[in-house]
Design a protein around this motif. Structure first.
Motif, PDB file in Angstrom:
ATOM      1  N   CYS A   8      40.771  79.540 -57.991  1.00  0.00           N
ATOM      2  CA  CYS A   8      39.949  80.729 -58.183  1.00  0.00           C
ATOM      3  C   CYS A   8      40.785  81.953 -58.523  1.00  0.00           C
ATOM      4  O   CYS A   8      40.381  82.779 -59.342  1.00  0.00           O
ATOM      5  CB  CYS A   8      39.126  81.012 -56.929  1.00  0.00           C
ATOM      6  N   CYS A   9      41.958  82.093 -57.889  1.00  0.00           N
ATOM      7  CA  CYS A   9      42.766  83.278 -58.163  1.00  0.00           C
ATOM      8  C   CYS A   9      44.139  82.924 -58.718  1.00  0.00           C
ATOM      9  O   CYS A   9      44.889  83.813 -59.124  1.00  0.00           O
ATOM     10  CB  CYS A   9      42.899  84.155 -56.923  1.00  0.00           C
ATOM     11  N   ILE A  11      46.784  81.793 -57.219  1.00  0.00           N
ATOM     12  CA  ILE A  11      47.934  82.018 -56.346  1.00  0.00           C
ATOM     13  C   ILE A  11      48.368  80.709 -55.707  1.00  0.00           C
ATOM     14  O   ILE A  11      47.531  79.926 -55.251  1.00  0.00           O
ATOM     15  CB  ILE A  11      47.594  83.078 -55.279  1.00  0.00           C
ATOM     16  N   ALA A  12      49.672  80.458 -55.703  1.00  0.00           N
ATOM     17  CA  ALA A  12      50.214  79.302 -55.006  1.00  0.00           C
ATOM     18  C   ALA A  12      50.294  79.655 -53.530  1.00  0.00           C
ATOM     19  O   ALA A  12      51.202  80.357 -53.100  1.00  0.00           O
ATOM     20  CB  ALA A  12      51.589  78.942 -55.557  1.00  0.00           C
ATOM     21  N   ALA A  13      49.307  79.196 -52.777  1.00  0.00           N
ATOM     22  CA  ALA A  13      49.172  79.642 -51.394  1.00  0.00           C
ATOM     23  C   ALA A  13      49.785  78.634 -50.436  1.00  0.00           C
ATOM     24  O   ALA A  13      49.626  77.420 -50.596  1.00  0.00           O
ATOM     25  CB  ALA A  13      47.706  79.855 -51.062  1.00  0.00           C
ATOM     26  N   ASP A  14      50.453  79.169 -49.452  1.00  0.00           N
ATOM     27  CA  ASP A  14      51.018  78.357 -48.394  1.00  0.00           C
ATOM     28  C   ASP A  14      49.897  77.822 -47.498  1.00  0.00           C
ATOM     29  O   ASP A  14      48.833  78.418 -47.408  1.00  0.00           O
ATOM     30  CB  ASP A  14      51.969  79.250 -47.588  1.00  0.00           C
ATOM     31  N   THR A  16      49.500  77.933 -44.440  1.00  0.00           N
ATOM     32  CA  THR A  16      49.074  78.856 -43.390  1.00  0.00           C
ATOM     33  C   THR A  16      48.207  79.994 -43.923  1.00  0.00           C
ATOM     34  O   THR A  16      47.665  80.769 -43.153  1.00  0.00           O
ATOM     35  CB  THR A  16      50.289  79.455 -42.673  1.00  0.00           C
ATOM     36  N   GLU A  17      48.092  80.119 -45.230  1.00  0.00           N
ATOM     37  CA  GLU A  17      47.187  81.118 -45.809  1.00  0.00           C
ATOM     38  C   GLU A  17      45.811  80.512 -46.059  1.00  0.00           C
ATOM     39  O   GLU A  17      44.903  81.188 -46.529  1.00  0.00           O
ATOM     40  CB  GLU A  17      47.738  81.645 -47.131  1.00  0.00           C
ATOM     41  N   HIS A  60      43.327  83.698 -46.368  1.00  0.00           N
ATOM     42  CA  HIS A  60      44.154  84.908 -46.412  1.00  0.00           C
ATOM     43  C   HIS A  60      44.395  85.315 -47.862  1.00  0.00           C
ATOM     44  O   HIS A  60      45.516  85.632 -48.257  1.00  0.00           O
ATOM     45  CB  HIS A  60      45.485  84.670 -45.707  1.00  0.00           C
ATOM     46  N   GLY A  61      43.362  85.266 -48.654  1.00  0.00           N
ATOM     47  CA  GLY A  61      43.508  85.608 -50.066  1.00  0.00           C
ATOM     48  C   GLY A  61      42.157  85.950 -50.640  1.00  0.00           C
ATOM     49  O   GLY A  61      41.451  86.789 -50.102  1.00  0.00           O
ATOM     50  N   CYS A  62      41.769  85.239 -51.688  1.00  0.00           N
ATOM     51  CA  CYS A  62      40.530  85.612 -52.370  1.00  0.00           C
ATOM     52  C   CYS A  62      39.298  85.144 -51.598  1.00  0.00           C
ATOM     53  O   CYS A  62      38.180  85.525 -51.930  1.00  0.00           O
ATOM     54  CB  CYS A  62      40.518  85.067 -53.788  1.00  0.00           C
ATOM     55  N   LYS A  64      37.879  82.224 -51.390  1.00  0.00           N
ATOM     56  CA  LYS A  64      37.012  81.222 -52.011  1.00  0.00           C
ATOM     57  C   LYS A  64      37.366  79.803 -51.560  1.00  0.00           C
ATOM     58  O   LYS A  64      38.508  79.499 -51.230  1.00  0.00           O
ATOM     59  CB  LYS A  64      37.152  81.299 -53.541  1.00  0.00           C
TER      60      LYS A  64
ATOM     61  N   TRP B  67      42.041  94.209 -58.042  1.00  0.00           N
ATOM     62  CA  TRP B  67      41.371  92.903 -58.167  1.00  0.00           C
ATOM     63  C   TRP B  67      41.569  92.148 -56.855  1.00  0.00           C
ATOM     64  O   TRP B  67      42.688  91.775 -56.504  1.00  0.00           O
ATOM     65  CB  TRP B  67      41.977  92.131 -59.331  1.00  0.00           C
ATOM     66  N   MET B  68      40.478  91.931 -56.113  1.00  0.00           N
ATOM     67  CA  MET B  68      40.606  91.312 -54.790  1.00  0.00           C
ATOM     68  C   MET B  68      40.269  89.826 -54.806  1.00  0.00           C
ATOM     69  O   MET B  68      40.829  89.032 -54.061  1.00  0.00           O
ATOM     70  CB  MET B  68      39.674  92.011 -53.794  1.00  0.00           C
ATOM     71  N   SER B  69      39.295  89.431 -55.607  1.00  0.00           N
ATOM     72  CA  SER B  69      38.884  88.037 -55.719  1.00  0.00           C
ATOM     73  C   SER B  69      38.064  87.937 -57.006  1.00  0.00           C
ATOM     74  O   SER B  69      37.799  88.950 -57.645  1.00  0.00           O
ATOM     75  CB  SER B  69      38.094  87.601 -54.484  1.00  0.00           C
ATOM     76  N   PRO B  70      37.662  86.733 -57.411  1.00  0.00           N
ATOM     77  CA  PRO B  70      36.946  86.620 -58.691  1.00  0.00           C
ATOM     78  C   PRO B  70      35.639  87.406 -58.753  1.00  0.00           C
ATOM     79  O   PRO B  70      35.068  87.539 -59.829  1.00  0.00           O
ATOM     80  CB  PRO B  70      36.679  85.111 -58.811  1.00  0.00           C
ATOM     81  N   ARG B 140      48.981  91.120 -54.048  1.00  0.00           N
ATOM     82  CA  ARG B 140      49.057  89.808 -53.412  1.00  0.00           C
ATOM     83  C   ARG B 140      48.395  89.907 -52.053  1.00  0.00           C
ATOM     84  O   ARG B 140      48.897  90.578 -51.155  1.00  0.00           O
ATOM     85  CB  ARG B 140      50.525  89.381 -53.276  1.00  0.00           C
ATOM     86  N   ARG B 141      47.254  89.253 -51.920  1.00  0.00           N
ATOM     87  CA  ARG B 141      46.615  89.185 -50.596  1.00  0.00           C
ATOM     88  C   ARG B 141      47.237  88.005 -49.886  1.00  0.00           C
ATOM     89  O   ARG B 141      47.285  86.906 -50.416  1.00  0.00           O
ATOM     90  CB  ARG B 141      45.114  88.983 -50.749  1.00  0.00           C
ATOM     91  N   ARG B 143      49.314  86.836 -45.804  1.00  0.00           N
ATOM     92  CA  ARG B 143      49.373  86.908 -44.352  1.00  0.00           C
ATOM     93  C   ARG B 143      50.685  87.573 -43.982  1.00  0.00           C
ATOM     94  O   ARG B 143      51.730  87.239 -44.541  1.00  0.00           O
ATOM     95  CB  ARG B 143      49.330  85.469 -43.816  1.00  0.00           C
TER      96      ARG B 143
END
Lengths: 112, 191
Positions: A8-9, A11-14, A16-17, A60-62, A64, B67-70, B140-141, B143
């Protein structure tokens, strides 16, 4: 450690995110369904040793939901794809077949 | 009207980085269909910036569009303008499937300044903070230790960071600890 790329965004998320969401591609059987279907939907889950399909949320991001295909033993990630799909995309299946010939997961598998 | 107090009320720390808790910051959450021209037009006109690409920030003067999310944007603007702007946005978006809400008191903002910026961030977040993965102008959102936060690199040695107000003290203490003198890492030096 697991690193999944959120489709969706981007980002290569860990790990834990992300929040785990259990098994992917479940068919919901609600009111009016048979006992067996309902039991399957509610309780019976794959406990895969190898190829597995899961739901994850980029908490911890978008925020979705998305789906991911990975190997539970080697942690190899075959790919991530949008949650709005009822079965794994052909591209992901091809990638799994290349790495794990003869794989099988529920109704999906290499022999199709 | 009651006096507006920002979270941490201007606390500051000097170490590897200069950490400043910023004053009251107007914030408007916008949700809508990014593909809808009506939504894009209204938002860009009010923000006075371009519409941000995925993960990007468009800033102009004292306003910025994040831009926070789609389907979610955040508009940063002066605190005093937030209430009326949110009402104006809501009114102009009334025919759309969209939402504009003034959330100015929801989050605490920090400014980080200093050369070891990426090193300090790398200590407390699992995000890839290399210049390739987190270029300037990208949000970058992620933790920070135990809390959700977002980092926006505004310059080579400067970043904006924000988290929920309720964990502002935690974030400040965490950043201060990670930027404590003598804890240099030096990994991103010259990268």
């Amino acid at each position: 450690m697991l690193i999944l790329t959120c489709p969706c965004c981007g980002i290569a998320a860990d790990e834990t995110e992300l929040s785990p969401g259990g098994e992917a591609h479940l068919t919901r059987h609600g009111p009016g369904s048979g006992d067996t279907d309902f039991e399957d939907y509610l309780f019976n889950r794959e406990n895969a040793r190898g190829v597995h399909f899961e739901r994850w949320r980029h908490a911890h991001g978008c925020g979705k939901w998305f789906l991911a295909a990975r190997d539970t033993v080697t942690m190899q990630v075959f790919g991530t794809y949008p949650a709005q799909t009822t079965e794994p995309p052909q591209e992901i299946r091809d990638r799994i077949t290349k790495a794990r010939p003869g794989w099988r997961w529920r109704d999906f598998g290499a022999a199709e | 009207m009651s006096e507006i107090i920002a979270p941490l009320n201007g606390a500051a720390f000097d170490g590897l980085l200069r950490v400043d808790a910023l004053g009251p910051q107007g914030q408007i959450t916008l949700r809508g269909d990014f593909a809808a021209p009506a939504f894009r037009d209204v938002v860009t006109e009010v923000a006075g910036t371009a519409f941000p690409e995925a993960r990007r920030v468009e800033a102009a003067g004292d306003r910025a569009l994040l831009w926070m999310s789609p389907d979610e944007l955040m508009l940063l603007l002066p605190y005093e303008a937030a209430t009326t702007t949110a009402a104006d946005l809501a009114q102009r978006l009334s025919g759309e499937h969209a939402l504009a809400v003034d959330v100015s008191d929801a989050r605490a903002h920090f400014r980080l300044r200093g050369a070891p910026l990426r090193d300090v961030l790398a200590k407390i977040t699992p995000a890839d903070v290399s210049p390739a993965a987190l270029p300037e102008g990208e949000l970058r959102r992620t933790r920070l230790a135990q809390i959700a936060a977002a980092v926006w690199l505004t310059g080579p040695q400067e970043a904006r960071l924000f988290c929920f107000r309720s964990v502002a003290q935690y974030a400040f203490d965490l950043l201060s600890t990670a930027a404590a003198p003598g804890s240099e890492v030096g990994y991103f030096d010259g990268r």
